[in-house]
Scaffold this active site. Structure first.
Site, mmCIF file in Angstrom:
data_model
loop_
_atom_site.group_PDB
_atom_site.id
_atom_site.type_symbol
_atom_site.label_atom_id
_atom_site.label_comp_id
_atom_site.label_asym_id
_atom_site.label_seq_id
_atom_site.Cartn_x
_atom_site.Cartn_y
_atom_site.Cartn_z
ATOM 1 N N TYR A 53 0.837 -1.202 0.000
ATOM 2 C CA TYR A 53 0.000 0.000 0.000
ATOM 3 C C TYR A 53 0.873 1.254 0.000
ATOM 4 O O TYR A 53 1.633 1.498 0.948
ATOM 5 C CB TYR A 53 -0.957 0.017 1.202
ATOM 6 C CG TYR A 53 -1.865 -1.204 1.283
ATOM 7 C CD1 TYR A 53 -2.113 -1.996 0.170
ATOM 8 C CD2 TYR A 53 -2.471 -1.568 2.479
ATOM 9 C CE1 TYR A 53 -2.936 -3.112 0.239
ATOM 10 C CE2 TYR A 53 -3.296 -2.686 2.557
ATOM 11 C CZ TYR A 53 -3.516 -3.449 1.427
ATOM 12 O OH TYR A 53 -4.318 -4.565 1.500
ATOM 13 N N HIS A 115 0.650 -11.938 0.681
ATOM 14 C CA HIS A 115 -0.450 -11.135 0.103
ATOM 15 C C HIS A 115 -1.257 -11.920 -0.933
ATOM 16 O O HIS A 115 -2.467 -11.817 -0.994
ATOM 17 C CB HIS A 115 0.130 -9.862 -0.514
ATOM 18 C CG HIS A 115 -0.802 -8.702 -0.488
ATOM 19 N ND1 HIS A 115 -0.401 -7.413 -0.309
ATOM 20 C CD2 HIS A 115 -2.148 -8.625 -0.623
ATOM 21 C CE1 HIS A 115 -1.443 -6.603 -0.343
ATOM 22 N NE2 HIS A 115 -2.515 -7.320 -0.530
HETATM 23 P P1 NAP Z 1 -13.848 -1.058 1.765
HETATM 24 O O1 NAP Z 1 -13.403 -1.149 3.167
HETATM 25 O O2 NAP Z 1 -14.904 -1.991 1.296
HETATM 26 O O3 NAP Z 1 -14.335 0.412 1.418
HETATM 27 C C1 NAP Z 1 -13.581 1.563 1.718
HETATM 28 C C2 NAP Z 1 -14.314 2.772 1.152
HETATM 29 O O4 NAP Z 1 -15.595 2.883 1.766
HETATM 30 C C3 NAP Z 1 -13.605 4.096 1.418
HETATM 31 O O5 NAP Z 1 -13.798 4.902 0.279
HETATM 32 C C4 NAP Z 1 -14.333 4.683 2.612
HETATM 33 O O6 NAP Z 1 -14.349 6.095 2.586
HETATM 34 C C5 NAP Z 1 -15.723 4.159 2.392
HETATM 35 N N1 NAP Z 1 -16.452 3.929 3.657
HETATM 36 C C6 NAP Z 1 -16.006 3.303 4.773
HETATM 37 N N2 NAP Z 1 -16.965 3.229 5.689
HETATM 38 C C7 NAP Z 1 -18.062 3.829 5.159
HETATM 39 C C8 NAP Z 1 -19.353 4.086 5.634
HETATM 40 N N3 NAP Z 1 -19.757 3.690 6.850
HETATM 41 N N4 NAP Z 1 -20.230 4.752 4.810
HETATM 42 C C9 NAP Z 1 -19.848 5.159 3.564
HETATM 43 N N5 NAP Z 1 -18.613 4.947 3.066
HETATM 44 C C10 NAP Z 1 -17.727 4.279 3.854
HETATM 45 O O7 NAP Z 1 -12.625 -1.242 0.741
HETATM 46 P P2 NAP Z 1 -11.073 -1.574 0.857
HETATM 47 O O8 NAP Z 1 -10.327 -0.429 1.399
HETATM 48 O O9 NAP Z 1 -10.686 -2.120 -0.476
HETATM 49 O O10 NAP Z 1 -11.001 -2.831 1.856
HETATM 50 C C11 NAP Z 1 -10.750 -2.721 3.242
HETATM 51 C C12 NAP Z 1 -9.326 -3.087 3.587
HETATM 52 O O11 NAP Z 1 -9.058 -4.440 3.241
HETATM 53 C C13 NAP Z 1 -8.261 -2.339 2.790
HETATM 54 O O12 NAP Z 1 -8.130 -0.996 3.204
HETATM 55 C C14 NAP Z 1 -7.060 -3.210 3.029
HETATM 56 O O13 NAP Z 1 -6.529 -2.991 4.316
HETATM 57 C C15 NAP Z 1 -7.689 -4.588 2.908
HETATM 58 N N6 NAP Z 1 -7.587 -5.156 1.545
HETATM 59 C C16 NAP Z 1 -6.845 -6.289 1.359
HETATM 60 C C17 NAP Z 1 -6.710 -6.828 0.099
HETATM 61 C C18 NAP Z 1 -5.883 -8.062 -0.095
HETATM 62 O O14 NAP Z 1 -5.572 -8.404 -1.243
HETATM 63 N N7 NAP Z 1 -5.528 -8.765 0.954
HETATM 64 C C19 NAP Z 1 -7.356 -6.249 -1.016
HETATM 65 C C20 NAP Z 1 -8.148 -5.121 -0.781
HETATM 66 C C21 NAP Z 1 -8.273 -4.595 0.491
HETATM 67 P P3 NAP Z 1 -13.414 7.049 3.508
HETATM 68 O O15 NAP Z 1 -12.032 6.450 3.526
HETATM 69 O O16 NAP Z 1 -13.518 8.354 2.851
HETATM 70 O O17 NAP Z 1 -14.008 7.077 4.897
#
Ligand code: NAP
Length: 281
Positions: A53, A115
């Site tokens: 990241y 990962h």
């Molecule tokens: P997510 O958590 O599904 O969504 C994040 C998005 O949703 C951000 O734009 C955030 O906005 C918004 N959000 C969060 N809470 C909200 C709410 N209550 N209401 C409205 N909008 C909301 O997506 P993600 O970041 O892809 O996944 C979460 C975490 O999983 C990642 O950050 C990472 O640590 C991990 N991940 C791992 C992998 C892997 O390959 N292992 C892949 C993808 C993700 P704001 O930030 O503006 O609040």
């Protein structure tokens, strides 16, 4: 905060916070540090990050957030980080872990994950993880984006049964893992960590979610998160920088979806009827 038992001992909080896209822009560094501190003040103890990241930038945000933050003792936090597959060979894992520790400003990573699967034989990565564990640089290790055959192959390697988690894409619109990955992890006593539980916000306009949200007086994305949190043996790590989002995500733990809600959501987002290729973001 509800918890799930880790196979090697200890507890994993069911709700954490993700950090993908944090550390990308210098102008956002302070708000992102502030968001993680706000989350910790509100009881979040699980933080997910990765060397990938922002090329280590997200780990620097986490490091800055926990440095000198008096609200939480280090031993009460669960820091998760991930090594890239192209660093999956023995020396690569050692170096990547040392770099992550330096950026995080900590002596140990609680949960260190591969990962996704790369070209290094699993045994070599596993040996590196075991070496890091014996030296105290990591407490547990696990994998990410592993499908059923990957889990089976990993587990057959000597030492491979010490698997603390499999972090996979899981939300209402990505239910394929319910067919095989989730039941298999449950059988092994391995918690599943659901990433992108809000489908990165794309679920917000789904009519079924709006309908259920209206019944409960919450937002559609809170319902999406509550649904993930209602699944057995599953941890969710939504990423949020906006404090109101963090607050809503914490409150989603208290949303009790009933049978009618589940039926409506199952109709709009049907469970899998057979095996499918593991989805990744
Ligand atoms: P997510 O958590 O599904 O969504 C994040 C998005 O949703 C951000 O734009 C955030 O906005 C918004 N959000 C969060 N809470 C909200 C709410 N209550 N209401 C409205 N909008 C909301 O997506 P993600 O970041 O892809 O996944 C979460 C975490 O999983 C990642 O950050 C990472 O640590 C991990 N991940 C791992 C992998 C892997 O390959 N292992 C892949 C993808 C993700 P704001 O930030 O503006 O609040």
């Amino acid at each position: 905060m509800r918890t799930i038992k880790l196979p090697g001992g200890g507890l994993l909080p069911q709700l954490g916070i993700g950090t993908w896209y944090m550390g990308d822009a210098a102008s956002q560094f302070e708000p992102e540090v502030g968001a993680l501190r706000y989350a910790m003040e509100r009881g979040i103890r699980l933080i997910d990050t990765a060397e990938m990241y922002a090329n280590g930038g997200a780990e620097r945000v986490v490091g800055a957030a926990i440095k000198g933050f008096n609200g939480v003792q280090r031993e009460d936090l669960i820091l998760v980080s991930k090594v890239l597959p192209n660093h999956g060979h023995f020396d690569g894992v050692m170096e990547a872990c040392n770099n992550s520790l330096r950026r995080l400003g900590t002596d140990y990573i609680d949960l260190y994950l591969l990962h996704w699967r790369g070209s290094t034989p699993f045994q070599e990565t596993l040996d590196a993880f075991e070496t890091l564990r014996s030296s105290g640089k990591i407490r547990h290790f696990g994998v990410s984006n592993f499908d059923l055959s990957d889990i089976n192959e990993w587990s057959q390697c000597p030492g491979g049964n010490a698997l603390a988690t499999n972090q996979v894409l899981y939300n209402l619109s990505r239910r394929g893992v319910e067919w095989d990955v989730l039941p298999n992890c449950k059988k092994r006593g391995v918690p599943v960590m659901a990433y992108s539980p809000l489908e990165q916000g794309r679920l917000k306009d789904a009519p079924a979610l709006s309908q259920v949200a209206e019944r409960h007086g919450v937002t559609p994305l809170q319902v999406a998160l509550a649904w993930v949190l209602a699944q057995d043996n599953v941890v969710a790590i939504p990423k949020a920088v906006d404090h109101a989002h963090i607050e809503q995500n914490i409150a989603a733990q208290n949303i009790a979806l009933d049978r009618a809600d589940h039926a409506l959501l199952d109709t709009a987002f049907p469970p899998p009827k057979g095996p499918s290729r593991l989805e990744m973001l």
